[in-house]
Design an enzyme around this catalytic site. Structure first.
Site, PDB file in Angstrom:
ATOM      1  CE1 TYR A  34       1.533 -50.424-134.084  1.00 58.87           C
ATOM      2  CE2 TYR A  34       3.648 -49.544-134.758  1.00 58.87           C
ATOM      3  CZ  TYR A  34       2.811 -50.014-133.767  1.00 58.87           C
ATOM      4  OH  TYR A  34       3.258 -50.086-132.475  1.00 58.87           O
ATOM      5  NE  ARG A  53       5.269 -57.653-135.801  1.00 57.55           N
ATOM      6  CZ  ARG A  53       6.308 -57.144-135.143  1.00 57.55           C
ATOM      7  NH1 ARG A  53       6.792 -57.768-134.080  1.00 57.55           N
ATOM      8  NH2 ARG A  53       6.861 -56.018-135.525  1.00 57.55           N
ATOM      9  NE  ARG A 101     -17.047 -42.194-134.242  1.00 55.36           N
ATOM     10  CZ  ARG A 101     -17.684 -42.772-133.228  1.00 55.36           C
ATOM     11  NH1 ARG A 101     -18.997 -42.902-133.269  1.00 55.36           N
ATOM     12  NH2 ARG A 101     -16.994 -43.216-132.191  1.00 55.36           N
ATOM     13  CE  LYS A 148       4.846 -53.043-134.746  1.00 52.29           C
ATOM     14  NZ  LYS A 148       5.041 -52.514-133.412  1.00 52.29           N
ATOM     15  CD  GLU A 181       4.600 -56.508-125.159  1.00 48.62           C
ATOM     16  OE1 GLU A 181       5.438 -56.781-126.036  1.00 48.62           O
ATOM     17  OE2 GLU A 181       3.388 -56.389-125.404  1.00 48.62           O
ATOM     18  CG  LEU A 205       4.124 -57.224-131.352  1.00 49.58           C
ATOM     19  CD1 LEU A 205       2.775 -57.309-132.057  1.00 49.58           C
ATOM     20  CD2 LEU A 205       4.847 -55.967-131.786  1.00 49.58           C
TER      21      LEU A 205
END
Ligand code: PDD
Length: 290
Positions: A34, A53, A101, A148, A181, A205
Site C-alpha cells: 500500500y 516505492r 487459500r 510497505k 522508527e 520503511l
C-alpha cells in the site's frame, strides 16, 4: 465529511459497491502492499516518490502491476482532483489477487487494485505546538520493514500497547540494534545541532518525508548522522521528532516517563517543519492556516 472518491480496479465506484472477494489474498494473508499519499489543494504531494516505492514493494514481493505505472499515476492525479481542494489522503492498495487459500500463490493471478481519496484535515496546530508522547516498545515486526506491506498486525498491536500506557504513539526498539522508527513514521533525534536517523535498510520503511527532511536539512546546513539511536540517547536528546506523510514533522516531547529537554518542541524541528511546509506550498500552492 465529504464522500470518498473510490476506484476499484481502475473503475470509479460508489462506496457500497466497493467490494472485494473473501478469497482475496490481501484479505486472507495480508499479501499486498500500500501507499498513503497526502493531497493538498487537490494535488498529491511527493507523488513520484510514493509511486517508485510502491513499484519497489511490488517487485520485492513479485506482485504484478495491475496497470502501467503511468496509468496509476494519472488515476492518482484524477482522484485527488475529483475529491476536491480540502486536505485529503490518497490510499492505494494492491493485492496479489484472488485464489483458493494456499500459502504459496499460484502463478498468473490478477492483482486487486484499490485506490481512494478521502478528506483528512492537516494535523492540528496544537499538536505541533505541544508535541506528542511516545512509549518505547520492542519491535516485533518482520525483517522486511522496507516493504510497505499491509501485514500490519504487529504495528496495530504495538500501537494498542502504547495507547494502553497512555502514550500517543510508539517507538520501536529492535533487539541489539536500537530504536529504528516509530509505529508509522521515521524517527529523528537531535543532539548538539546534529540530527540522527536510522540508515535505509530492511529494518525501516524508507519514508518519503524522511528523504525530503534529509534534503531540507542539507539545504539548511544541519549536520546529519545516519545511525540507529539508542534509547538512552533519545532520553538525553535535545529534540526528538517523527516524520510521515500524514504528520509531516511532528515533535516528540515525552518518551516513556522522560521529558525531552524542556518538554517543548525545539528549534530544529520547528525549522524543518517550516521548510517542509514551504515545499508543500511550492508544489501544491496550499497555504497553511498559521
Ligand atoms: N506510514 N515508517 C513506517 C513504519 C510507516 O508506516 C511510515 C508511513 C513511514 C513514513 O513514510 P512516509 O514518510 O513515506 O509517509 C515510516 C503511513 C503514513 C501509514 O501507514 O499510514
Amino acid at each position: 465529511m465529504h464522500s470518498k472518491t473510490i476506484y476499484l480496479n481502475g473503475q470509479r465506484v460508489a462506496e457500497d459497491a466497493a467490494r472485494i472477494s473473501i478469497f482475496d489474498r490481501g484479505f486472507q494473508f495480508g499479501d499486498s502492499v500500500y501507499e498513503v499519499i497526502r493531497c493538498y489543494n487537490g494535488v498529491p504531494f511527493l507523488l513520484d516518490e510514493h509511486l517508485s516505492r510502491l513499484e519497489r514493494s511490488l517487485r520485492e514481493l513479485s506482485i504484478d502491476l495491475p496497470q502501467p505505472m503511468s496509468e496509476i499515476r494519472d488515476l492518482c492525479v484524477k482522484a485527488a482532483r475529483e475529491q476536491g481542494r480540502s486536505p485529503s489522503v490518497l490510499y492505494i492498495q494492491i493485492t496479489r489477487g484472488v485464489a483458493d487459500r494456499s500459502y504459496s500463490p499460484p502463478s498468473g493471478l490478477v492483482p486487486t487494485f484499490v485506490l481512494y481519496c478521502e478528506d483528512k484535515p492537516v494535523t492540528a496546530e496544537r499538536v505541533y505546538a505541544e508535541g506528542i508522547s511516545v512509549a518505547v516498545l520492542e519491535d516485533i515486526r518482520w525483517l522486511r520493514c522496507d516493504i510497505k506491506s499491509t501485514s500490519l498486525v504487529a504495528s496495530v498491536f504495538q500501537k494498542m500497547s502504547a495507547a494502553a500506557k497512555g502514550a500517543d504513539d510508539v517507538l520501536l526498539e529492535r533487539a541489539g540494534v536500537g530504536v529504528v522508527e516509530s509505529g508509522s513514521g521515521n524517527l529523528f533525534v537531535v543532539k548538539d545541532g546534529c540530527i540522527t536517523t536510522a540508515p535505509e535498510g530492511n529494518l525501516i520503511l524508507s519514508g518519503t518525508s524522511r528523504a525530503l527532511v534529509l534534503q531540507l536539512a542539507r539545504g539548511l546546513s544541519i549536520p546529519i548522522k545516519l545511525a540507529v539511536p539508542q534509547t538512552a540517547e533519545i532520553y538525553s536528546a535535545d529534540e526528538v521528532f517523527i516524520t510521515s506523510t500524514t504528520a509531516e514533522v511532528l515533535p516528540v516531547c515525552r518518551v516513556d516517563s522522560v521529558r525531552i529537554a524542556d518538554g517543548t518542541p525545539g528549534p530544529i524541528s520547528r525549522r524543518l517543519l517550516r521548510a517542509y511546509r514551504a515545499e508543500v506550498t511550492r508544489e501544491t500552492n496550499y497555504h497553511y492556516e498559521e
